[in-house]
Scaffold this motif. Structure first.
Motif: not given
Length: 115
Positions: A65, A68, A70-71, A79, A81
């Motif tokens: 986390g 960012f 993996c948004l 947006n 995560r």
């Protein structure tokens, strides 16, 4: 037995039955407790975001986390995560393009759109 326990013994992992979610309209199986990223990886999906500008594919990078990369858009919310959000039955997961706001009709967050 030599008395050593495996990680599976330590966590006593016994996932319940899989349930369905969707990714870009295709049904995927999700195990209880899986994050969105884990569910996508299990389904063979390794990228679910494209960058602004160049459109380069992104997926999990750090897995905790912080980065960012993996948004993803989950149930219309951009947006999110994927490495932190737990997948829920019936979740609608979509590839996020850029900031994800163009898909939701929200402003882009630039100075000209602020009041």
């Amino acid at each position: 037995m030599n008395g050593k326990r495996t990680p599976l013994d330590l966590v006593r992992a016994e996932p319940g039955p899989a349930y369905a979610a969707t990714f870009d309209g295709a049904q995927i199986a999700v195990l209880p407790g899986q994050t969105v990223a884990a569910a996508l990886w299990s389904a063979g999906v390794t990228a679910w975001r494209t960058t602004c500008g160049t459109g380069e594919p992104r997926g999990v990078f750090c897995g905790i986390g912080v980065c960012f990369d993996c948004l993803v858009t989950v149930n219309g919310r951009p947006n999110q995560r994927a490495c932190l959000v737990r997948a829920q039955p019936g979740d609608e997961i979509r590839t996020q393009h850029g900031t994800g706001h163009d898909e939701t009709g929200e402003g882009r967050g630039d100075e000209s759109s602020r009041s």
